[in-house]
Scaffold this motif. Structure first.
Motif, PDB file in Angstrom:
ATOM      1  N   ILE A 133       0.824  -1.247  -0.008  1.00  0.00           N
ATOM      2  CA  ILE A 133      -0.027   0.058   0.015  1.00  0.00           C
ATOM      3  C   ILE A 133       0.801   1.089  -0.096  1.00  0.00           C
ATOM      4  N   TRP A 150      -4.129   7.883  -2.964  1.00  0.00           N
ATOM      5  CA  TRP A 150      -4.395   7.018  -1.707  1.00  0.00           C
ATOM      6  C   TRP A 150      -5.561   6.065  -2.215  1.00  0.00           C
ATOM      7  N   LEU A 154      -5.930   2.122  -1.775  1.00  0.00           N
ATOM      8  CA  LEU A 154      -7.174   1.528  -0.817  1.00  0.00           C
ATOM      9  C   LEU A 154      -7.689   0.462  -1.772  1.00  0.00           C
TER      10      LEU A 154
END
Length: 306
Positions: A133, A150, A154
């Motif tokens: 991530i 982001w 996700l």
């Protein structure tokens, strides 16, 4: 473009598979092998003896639950942790069944070591997911429109959960109805699936990033879902061919690799198949759905401020 056009259907299929896997894990759970619970493992070369003969002899000495699993030339006996004198008694009893019957190896793992291995395996899975991530968030930090960097991380996290939960759910079912246990190789296989899955997803997302960059340089205003659809079209062949060739190799390992790697290959087959589906039919459609949700939220906010 048909994947993006019918994105609700494809994402719903993934949601059903994830929900089913979670239910299977919640109801039956995974059946841990002695790697995690602690216990003794005795590998026996069958020779002329039958499974019934070996089972009867072992159960005379060991009153607790005994699990027998077939190998290429015999059985693997799994039971609770046995004292050295009990192990010696079992070995003697088995070798007395027939001249061709012998004990190939004996392994014992204590409960504390099993708990430690389980904890380390869980930490390894979480660290790998976290590292992936972070990497994606950094790699896509310049791509902030129409979705933030982001969001790519996700969506990737959701894809990883999809690709890990499905094989785990299948093994929960197999453990409940076929007695299949999960050991350290199961964790290794899941870690491999994580790496394979993120590679497939990154290929598509990277193409999305490049297409967005080209549009920005050419001052071209193209709907985000068209960009994602075009990126998918450009990577279909690569993703499908890579997954198919990998699955063919894993099928060969499953059928001809022997019992030692059978479960390992099965986890990888399920995981790679789930990863191939998610990289095309789950990750990108979910990215578009989130972008539409963000656009709708921004539009509602503007209306309220006017």
């Amino acid at each position: 473009m048909f994947v993006i056009q019918y994105r609700t259907i494809f994402v719903s299929i993934s949601a059903v598979l994830i929900l089913g896997s979670v239910i299977a894990l919640g109801v039956w759970g995974l059946k841990p092998a002695i790697d995690f619970t602690g216990g003794s493992l005795i590998e026996v070369s069958q020779g002329d003896a039958s499974k019934e003969d070996i089972t009867a002899v072992v159960e005379e000495i060991i009153t607790e639950t005994v699990a027998l699993r077939s190998t290429d030339d015999g059985f693997i006996i799994r039971t609770k942790e046995l004292a050295p004198d009990v192990v010696a008694e079992v070995e003697t009893a088995i070798t007395n069944i027939s001249e061709s019957t012998s004990v190939l190896r004996v392994s014992t793992i204590g409960p504390s070591l099993g708990d430690e291995l389980f904890t380390k395996a869980l930490i390894a899975l979480l660290l790998v997911a976290l590292g992936i991530i972070i990497f994606i968030a950094i790699a896509f930090w310049k791509v902030s429109k129409p979705v933030s960097s982001w969001v790519y991380g996700l969506v990737t996290l959701g894809t990883l959960a999809h690709d890990v939960l499905i094989p785990a759910g299948v093994f929960a079912l197999l453990g409940a109805f076929a007695g299949l246990e999960v050991d350290a190789l199961f964790v290794v296989a899941l870690l491999t699936v994580l790496g394979y899955s993120v590679n497939d997803t990154i290929v598509v997302f990277d193409r999305v990033r490049e297409n967005l960059k080209v549009n920005r340089e050419n001052e071209k205003d193209e709907p985000f879902e068209n960009v994602v659809g075009r990126s998918l079209t450009q990577t279909y062949t690569r993703s499908i061919n890579t997954s198919l060739t990998t699955i063919v190799v894993l099928l060969a390992l499953f059928f001809f690799g022997g019992s030692a790697t059978e479960d390992f290959a099965l986890v990888l087959i399920i995981g790679v198949a789930a990863g191939a589906y998610s990289s095309i039919f789950f990750a990108s459609p979910l990215l578009v759905m989130i972008s539409h949700l963000g656009s709708k939220t921004n539009a509602d906010t503007k209306k309220k401020t006017q």
